[in-house]
Design a protein around this motif. Structure first.
Motif: not given
Length: 133
Positions: A89-95, A101-107, A125-133
């Motif tokens: 799961v940490p290899a989740l695509p960033r785009d 995707v800013a970060s993927v962390v095992f909980l 898992f915790r996944v933090r994301m920001l809207a794309a530009d």
């Protein structure tokens, strides 16, 4: 379901289906409760989403779970599958569509018996994301 949640769930399912260890063992990866699956299989569990935005950009913090179901005398196989999920799961695509995707962390993870010879594992898992530009 927000666009961030849908994008992350779809990407997670695709990632798990492509993993060589998981694809060689699982009878399927489902984006929700499996109706007619035979064990072992994986489901993308419910997602909990919260705000993780900035002053000028929308953001989401997601809590995602991968649920594994198996049948057997021991929890050995489901433990091995859980470790494979944790590694993949940490290899989740960033785009992702519309999101970065800013970060993927095992909980956490847990394994429990659901009755004689029936096992369930949940890997969160915790996944933090920001809207794309």
């Amino acid at each position: 379901m927000s666009g961030a949640t849908a994008a992350a769930r779809a990407a997670l399912a695709t990632l798990l289906r492509a993993d060589p260890v998981l694809s060689a063992t699982l009878n399927g990866v489902f984006e929700g409760p499996a109706v007619r699956a035979s064990t072992p299989f994986a489901e993308i569990g419910e997602a909990v989403a919260g705000d993780w935005g900035t002053k000028d950009r929308a953001g989401r913090e997601l809590r995602l779970a991968v649920i594994l179901r198996d049948a057997g005398e021991t929890s050995t196989r489901i433990g091995t599958l859980g470790a494979a999920v944790e590694a993949a799961v940490p290899a989740l695509p960033r785009d992702l569509p519309g999101w970065r995707v800013a970060s993927v962390v095992f909980l956490r993870s847990r394994v429990a018996g659901e009755g004689p010879g029936r096992w369930i594992a949940a890997i969160e898992f915790r996944v933090r994301m920001l809207a794309a530009d």
